[in-house]
Motif scaffolding. Sequence first.
Motif, mmCIF file in Angstrom:
data_model
loop_
_atom_site.group_PDB
_atom_site.id
_atom_site.type_symbol
_atom_site.label_atom_id
_atom_site.label_comp_id
_atom_site.label_asym_id
_atom_site.label_seq_id
_atom_site.Cartn_x
_atom_site.Cartn_y
_atom_site.Cartn_z
ATOM 1 N N SER A 124 4.193 5.817 -5.207
ATOM 2 C CA SER A 124 4.339 5.793 -6.665
ATOM 3 C C SER A 124 3.279 6.664 -7.336
ATOM 4 O O SER A 124 3.577 7.405 -8.278
ATOM 5 C CB SER A 124 4.231 4.370 -7.190
ATOM 6 N N VAL A 125 2.057 6.593 -6.870
ATOM 7 C CA VAL A 125 0.985 7.415 -7.439
ATOM 8 C C VAL A 125 1.272 8.892 -7.216
ATOM 9 O O VAL A 125 1.086 9.717 -8.116
ATOM 10 C CB VAL A 125 -0.383 7.006 -6.847
ATOM 11 N N GLN A 126 1.744 9.253 -6.029
ATOM 12 C CA GLN A 126 2.071 10.651 -5.758
ATOM 13 C C GLN A 126 3.190 11.143 -6.668
ATOM 14 O O GLN A 126 3.123 12.256 -7.198
ATOM 15 C CB GLN A 126 2.482 10.832 -4.303
ATOM 16 N N TYR A 144 0.835 -1.206 0.000
ATOM 17 C CA TYR A 144 0.000 0.000 0.000
ATOM 18 C C TYR A 144 0.869 1.254 0.000
ATOM 19 O O TYR A 144 0.609 2.198 -0.748
ATOM 20 C CB TYR A 144 -0.932 -0.007 1.216
ATOM 21 N N LYS A 145 1.892 1.291 0.830
ATOM 22 C CA LYS A 145 2.778 2.458 0.890
ATOM 23 C C LYS A 145 3.528 2.641 -0.415
ATOM 24 O O LYS A 145 3.686 3.768 -0.903
ATOM 25 C CB LYS A 145 3.780 2.328 2.044
ATOM 26 N N VAL A 198 4.010 9.956 -9.651
ATOM 27 C CA VAL A 198 3.506 10.034 -11.023
ATOM 28 C C VAL A 198 2.656 11.290 -11.200
ATOM 29 O O VAL A 198 2.781 11.998 -12.208
ATOM 30 C CB VAL A 198 2.712 8.754 -11.383
ATOM 31 N N LEU A 199 1.806 11.595 -10.243
ATOM 32 C CA LEU A 199 0.992 12.807 -10.330
ATOM 33 C C LEU A 199 1.847 14.065 -10.310
ATOM 34 O O LEU A 199 1.581 15.016 -11.059
ATOM 35 C CB LEU A 199 -0.036 12.837 -9.200
ATOM 36 N N ILE A 254 2.608 1.676 -3.458
ATOM 37 C CA ILE A 254 1.666 2.154 -4.473
ATOM 38 C C ILE A 254 1.291 3.607 -4.215
ATOM 39 O O ILE A 254 1.218 4.417 -5.145
ATOM 40 C CB ILE A 254 0.425 1.243 -4.521
ATOM 41 N N SER A 255 1.082 3.973 -2.960
ATOM 42 C CA SER A 255 0.716 5.341 -2.610
ATOM 43 C C SER A 255 1.811 6.328 -3.000
ATOM 44 O O SER A 255 1.534 7.372 -3.613
ATOM 45 C CB SER A 255 0.441 5.424 -1.106
ATOM 46 N N TYR A 292 4.917 14.260 -11.380
ATOM 47 C CA TYR A 292 5.588 14.282 -12.681
ATOM 48 C C TYR A 292 4.645 14.808 -13.761
ATOM 49 O O TYR A 292 5.056 15.562 -14.641
ATOM 50 C CB TYR A 292 6.084 12.880 -13.032
#
Length: 72
Positions: free
Chosen positions: A18-20, A12-13, A22-23, A15-16, A25
């Motif tokens: 990684s999403v931050q 979970y951490k 990517v956003l 993925i969290s 970027y």
Amino acid sequence: MDNHGFFQFVLYKLISISVQLVLLYIVVLGCEWFAQKKGYNIMERSFLVTLVTLPIITFIIWTIIIYRFKLF
């Protein structure tokens, strides 16, 4: 915490975060696109990217600190 719960927590951490990233970027690429469209030089581009991303990064760090110390 058993092994299964620990694995889910780490996943979970990961993925969290990684999403931050990517956003963030995508925001930087949006700033670069806008600067290219306006015809800014390299200094104006870097200023624009810094002006947009620094508050976002500061907000993320502040929320991590507030959450970690449970200030609210």
